[in-house]
Write a protein that holds these residues in place. Structure first.
Motif, PDB file in Angstrom:
ATOM      1  N   ALA A 157       0.849  -1.203   0.000  1.00  0.00           N
ATOM      2  CA  ALA A 157       0.000   0.000   0.000  1.00  0.00           C
ATOM      3  C   ALA A 157       0.879   1.245   0.000  1.00  0.00           C
ATOM      4  O   ALA A 157       0.611   2.210  -0.720  1.00  0.00           O
ATOM      5  CB  ALA A 157      -0.935  -0.006   1.202  1.00  0.00           C
ATOM      6  N   ARG A 158       1.945   1.219   0.789  1.00  0.00           N
ATOM      7  CA  ARG A 158       2.874   2.353   0.851  1.00  0.00           C
ATOM      8  C   ARG A 158       3.628   2.512  -0.475  1.00  0.00           C
ATOM      9  O   ARG A 158       3.810   3.624  -0.969  1.00  0.00           O
ATOM     10  CB  ARG A 158       3.862   2.167   1.999  1.00  0.00           C
ATOM     11  N   LEU A 159       4.061   1.402  -1.075  1.00  0.00           N
ATOM     12  CA  LEU A 159       4.804   1.471  -2.331  1.00  0.00           C
ATOM     13  C   LEU A 159       3.955   1.967  -3.494  1.00  0.00           C
ATOM     14  O   LEU A 159       4.467   2.634  -4.393  1.00  0.00           O
ATOM     15  CB  LEU A 159       5.392   0.097  -2.668  1.00  0.00           C
ATOM     16  N   THR A 160       2.665   1.619  -3.497  1.00  0.00           N
ATOM     17  CA  THR A 160       1.804   2.019  -4.620  1.00  0.00           C
ATOM     18  C   THR A 160       1.150   3.380  -4.420  1.00  0.00           C
ATOM     19  O   THR A 160       0.633   3.952  -5.378  1.00  0.00           O
ATOM     20  CB  THR A 160       0.702   0.967  -4.867  1.00  0.00           C
ATOM     21  N   SER A 161       1.196   3.923  -3.205  1.00  0.00           N
ATOM     22  CA  SER A 161       0.493   5.191  -2.960  1.00  0.00           C
ATOM     23  C   SER A 161       1.012   6.369  -3.783  1.00  0.00           C
ATOM     24  O   SER A 161       0.215   7.232  -4.159  1.00  0.00           O
ATOM     25  CB  SER A 161       0.467   5.525  -1.472  1.00  0.00           C
ATOM     26  N   PRO A 162       2.315   6.467  -4.113  1.00  0.00           N
ATOM     27  CA  PRO A 162       2.713   7.589  -4.973  1.00  0.00           C
ATOM     28  C   PRO A 162       2.007   7.572  -6.333  1.00  0.00           C
ATOM     29  O   PRO A 162       1.694   8.625  -6.884  1.00  0.00           O
ATOM     30  CB  PRO A 162       4.223   7.405  -5.147  1.00  0.00           C
ATOM     31  N   TRP A 163       1.728   6.381  -6.852  1.00  0.00           N
ATOM     32  CA  TRP A 163       1.038   6.283  -8.141  1.00  0.00           C
ATOM     33  C   TRP A 163      -0.465   6.484  -7.987  1.00  0.00           C
ATOM     34  O   TRP A 163      -1.090   7.120  -8.824  1.00  0.00           O
ATOM     35  CB  TRP A 163       1.341   4.941  -8.814  1.00  0.00           C
ATOM     36  N   THR A 164      -1.030   5.937  -6.920  1.00  0.00           N
ATOM     37  CA  THR A 164      -2.477   6.096  -6.756  1.00  0.00           C
ATOM     38  C   THR A 164      -2.847   7.532  -6.401  1.00  0.00           C
ATOM     39  O   THR A 164      -3.934   7.986  -6.733  1.00  0.00           O
ATOM     40  CB  THR A 164      -3.040   5.121  -5.700  1.00  0.00           C
ATOM     41  N   ARG A 165      -1.933   8.256  -5.747  1.00  0.00           N
ATOM     42  CA  ARG A 165      -2.203   9.670  -5.431  1.00  0.00           C
ATOM     43  C   ARG A 165      -2.399  10.503  -6.695  1.00  0.00           C
ATOM     44  O   ARG A 165      -3.109  11.498  -6.679  1.00  0.00           O
ATOM     45  CB  ARG A 165      -1.062  10.268  -4.610  1.00  0.00           C
TER      46      ARG A 165
END
Length: 170
Positions: free
Chosen positions: A135-143
């Motif tokens: 979740a932490r690794l993908t959050s820059p892209w989902t933001r």
């Protein structure tokens, strides 16, 4: 929800109660996908670990999308969001700690009530750690999807809430 109410205080709204029907809907989807993927069951250990890893990646991405969309969350993520709101810490890190605390509670309850740990193995522990990390690794892209998912009113309200919040403590 009671603990979320205590943590969020005046920021707890009636919308948070939507977590209750969301759990039932989520349960139906889980049952449906368990049926649809029932052919993927294997006794080969490395394949089980691979499925655990892929499942944790997909779930981590889903949790990241769930949080960034500002939609109703499940109570587990709602609790993590409330803790993040109060502590101003990273969602992924708090998610890992929260999930690991649930695994530890499961171990302790199993030992206290049944005399042994039942239904908990390395895949459970691995998922508890990996889902929050993914979740932490993908959050820059989902933001980056936030402008597509949030209305201007929602963005204005978030800025207002952030302005009212106490400053971060180091």
């Amino acid at each position: 929800l009671v603990v979320q109410k205590a943590l969020l205080g005046r920021y707890f709204t009636v919308g948070h109660l939507m977590q209750i029907p969301a759990v039932f809907l989520f349960g139906l989807f889980i049952d449906g996908w368990m049926w649809a993927t029932s052919y993927l069951v294997t006794d080969v250990y490395w394949q089980q670990m691979l499925m655990c890893l892929v499942g944790s990646m997909v779930l981590g991405l889903g949790v990241s999308l769930e949080i960034i969309s500002n939609a109703t969350v499940l109570p587990g993520e709602g609790m993590v969001v409330a803790i993040v709101f109060r502590t101003h810490k990273n969602f992924g890190n708090i998610k890992v700690l929260f999930d690991c605390s649930l695994v530890l509670a499961s171990c302790l309850l199993g030992l206290a009530v049944l005399g042994s740990i039942v239904g908990l193995r390395e895949g459970t522990v691995l998922s508890a750690v990996l889902v929050g990390m993914f979740a932490r690794l993908t959050s820059p892209w989902t933001r980056k999807l936030k402008p597509l998912l949030w209305s201007p009113e929602q963005r204005r309200l978030l800025r207002q809430i952030k302005a009212e919040m106490p400053p971060r403590q180091k």
